[in-house]
Motif scaffolding. Structure first.
Motif, PDB file in Angstrom:
ATOM      1  N   UNK A  32     -47.536 -50.351   8.543  1.00 31.24           N
ATOM      2  CA  UNK A  32     -46.822 -51.936   7.909  1.00 31.24           C
ATOM      3  C   UNK A  32     -46.320 -51.790   9.403  1.00 31.24           C
ATOM      4  N   UNK A  33     -46.115 -53.754   9.484  1.00 32.15           N
ATOM      5  CA  UNK A  33     -45.504 -53.616  10.298  1.00 32.15           C
ATOM      6  C   UNK A  33     -44.001 -54.155   9.800  1.00 32.15           C
ATOM      7  N   UNK A  46     -43.653 -56.716   2.009  1.00 32.90           N
ATOM      8  CA  UNK A  46     -43.428 -56.982   3.012  1.00 32.90           C
ATOM      9  C   UNK A  46     -45.563 -56.586   3.800  1.00 32.90           C
ATOM     10  N   UNK A  47     -45.815 -56.756   1.606  1.00 31.70           N
ATOM     11  CA  UNK A  47     -47.523 -57.129   1.681  1.00 31.70           C
ATOM     12  C   UNK A  47     -47.559 -58.650   1.873  1.00 31.70           C
ATOM     13  N   UNK A  48     -47.187 -59.427   1.461  1.00 27.32           N
ATOM     14  CA  UNK A  48     -47.070 -60.773   0.754  1.00 27.32           C
ATOM     15  C   UNK A  48     -48.304 -61.606   1.357  1.00 27.32           C
ATOM     16  N   UNK A  82     -50.297 -48.403  -5.235  1.00 26.06           N
ATOM     17  CA  UNK A  82     -50.171 -49.775  -4.750  1.00 26.06           C
ATOM     18  C   UNK A  82     -49.861 -49.476  -3.423  1.00 26.06           C
ATOM     19  N   UNK A  83     -48.629 -48.867  -2.815  1.00 25.08           N
ATOM     20  CA  UNK A  83     -47.723 -47.981  -1.986  1.00 25.08           C
ATOM     21  C   UNK A  83     -48.390 -46.947  -1.865  1.00 25.08           C
ATOM     22  N   UNK A  84     -48.243 -45.903  -2.484  1.00 20.66           N
ATOM     23  CA  UNK A  84     -49.192 -44.839  -2.292  1.00 20.66           C
ATOM     24  C   UNK A  84     -50.060 -45.062  -1.923  1.00 20.66           C
ATOM     25  N   UNK A  85     -51.208 -45.329  -2.805  1.00 23.56           N
ATOM     26  CA  UNK A  85     -52.183 -45.561  -1.846  1.00 23.56           C
ATOM     27  C   UNK A  85     -52.263 -45.979  -0.181  1.00 23.56           C
ATOM     28  N   UNK A 131     -50.959 -53.882  10.371  1.00 20.07           N
ATOM     29  CA  UNK A 131     -51.078 -54.891   9.403  1.00 20.07           C
ATOM     30  C   UNK A 131     -49.559 -55.824   9.414  1.00 20.07           C
ATOM     31  N   UNK A 132     -50.062 -57.119   9.155  1.00 23.20           N
ATOM     32  CA  UNK A 132     -48.938 -57.673   9.417  1.00 23.20           C
ATOM     33  C   UNK A 132     -48.933 -58.813   8.043  1.00 23.20           C
TER      34      UNK A 132
END
Length: 384
Positions: A246-247, A259-261, A235-238, A359-360
């Protein structure tokens, strides 16, 4: 004339006379008993309060129940049994063991534990007595389902007497209850060295089976953890490959799942994920006019935002049917804290990589207003 001749000879009683006399005596005894005053016996201990009464008895009480000065008899008996100046450590330990045994017998297991504990505190030099105290306390814990404490005390008893079969059997049973199968197997094997008891053999087989299941479940957890790590890395690689900002991330190494939740209530399980090489995002649609939102789960990055809105419109709250894909403008708030209008026919993936997009909380957010309306004007003015 002889004296014997002057007295009339005594005749023996007949069977009828003997029976009549016996019946007369029985009647007189019944009459005597019935003439006695009848009263209920009140000197004994009530059945439902015998333990409480026993604690008040001078021979059994340890302290004055009123907290004041004890009677001379009670004080003397207590000193006789519990005073360290009057008893050796072995005697004291034995006395406390008796207390524990009394409470154990009457299923007062917590009080029994207190008694055995006091006995253990005496640290007497009698190994067999110490083994018995720990074993009995283990039995009390067992009845209270305190299996970890029962295991500890059973194994402690074995340090004083390694041949204590009851302690070892209870240790094996307790270990099984707390899923310490290797410990259970070890104790069972030790017991089977001197006895082929069926209970121990069954216990051993149960522990072995449960151990195999435990190892299988552990392997499953490890594989699941490994897959989760692989999915996280993928996921992080993609996201990095897409070039999405990403904020609160300084660089690529600073990106993590936290930070993606999504932070919306109830949306924590809707985190972005990869499916067949494609990112699927949670998307938040905000309507400033009505102060309401739509939360869309798992939106494919290769689908346009218009296609997503077509599933939402017409909205049940839009009584005037103003909100249609052809009549609205859509904005996002960029990292420059300004609104940026978008082309909703673009793929979601392209929108997320626009120059000012950030992205927040792992959730792309877009504002939807009716084109040319006062609401749109006020929305834009709020950023000036």
């Amino acid at each position: 004339m002889a004296e014997s001749d002057s007295k009339e000879a005594k005749k023996p009683m007949t069977d009828e006379e003997r029976l009549a006399l016996s019946q007369k005596l029985d009647r007189e005894l019944d009459e005597f008993i019935n003439s006695l005053e009848k009263k209920r016996y009140t000197e004994g201990w009530p059945e439902d309060k015998w333990e409480e009464e026993m604690d008040k008895h001078p021979f059994f009480m340890k302290t004055n129940p009123d907290g004041g000065e004890m009677s001379p008899l009670a004080e003397g008996l207590a000193k006789l049994k519990y005073d360290p100046e009057e008893n050796t450590p072995v005697e004291l330990a034995g006395n406390y063991k008796e207390d524990g045994n009394f409470n154990f017998k009457h299923k007062n297991y917590r009080l029994a534990i207190m008694g055995y504990t006091e006995g253990i505190k005496q640290r007497c030099n009698d190994a067999e007595l110490n083994a018995s105290l720990y074993n009995n306390r283990a039995a009390s814990h067992w009845h209270l389902k305190n299996y970890r404490s029962a295991l500890f005390d059973s194994e402690k008893a074995l340090t004083f007497n390694p041949n204590h079969a009851k302690a070892r059997l209870r240790a094996a049973k307790s270990a099984l209850e707390v899923a310490k199968y290797d410990t259970c197997i070890e104790h069972c094997q030790k017991l089977l060295e001197t006895s082929k008891d069926n209970e121990v053999q069954e216990l051993l087989q149960t522990a072995k089976k449960k151990k195999l299941l435990q190892e299988r479940d552990q392997r499953k957890r490890e594989r699941g953890k490994q897959r989760a790590e692989e999915q996280k890395d993928s996921l992080i690689k993609t996201i990095i490959e897409r070039g999405i900002k990403i904020s609160k991330c300084e660089d690529e190494d600073d990106i993590d799942l936290s930070k993606l939740e999504p932070t919306l209530p109830g949306a924590q399980d809707s985190i972005v994920y990869v499916e067949n090489g494609q990112l699927r995002w949670p998307v938040l649609i905000l309507y400033p006019e009505y102060q309401i939102t739509d939360f869309l789960k798992a939106c494919p990055e290769e689908v346009s935002l218009t296609a997503q809105l077509e599933q939402v419109f017409p909205a049940p709250w839009d009584e005037d049917n103003k909100y249609r894909c052809a009549s609205v403008n859509i904005y996002y708030e960029g990292y420059d804290k300004m609104p940026h209008i978008i082309n909703p026919s673009k793929k979601l993936a392209d929108l997320l990589t626009e120059r000012y997009f950030e992205l927040k909380a792992g959730t792309p957010a877009f504002f939807v207003v009716v084109r040319g309306s006062d609401i749109e004007r006020k929305f834009l003015e709020s950023y000036i």
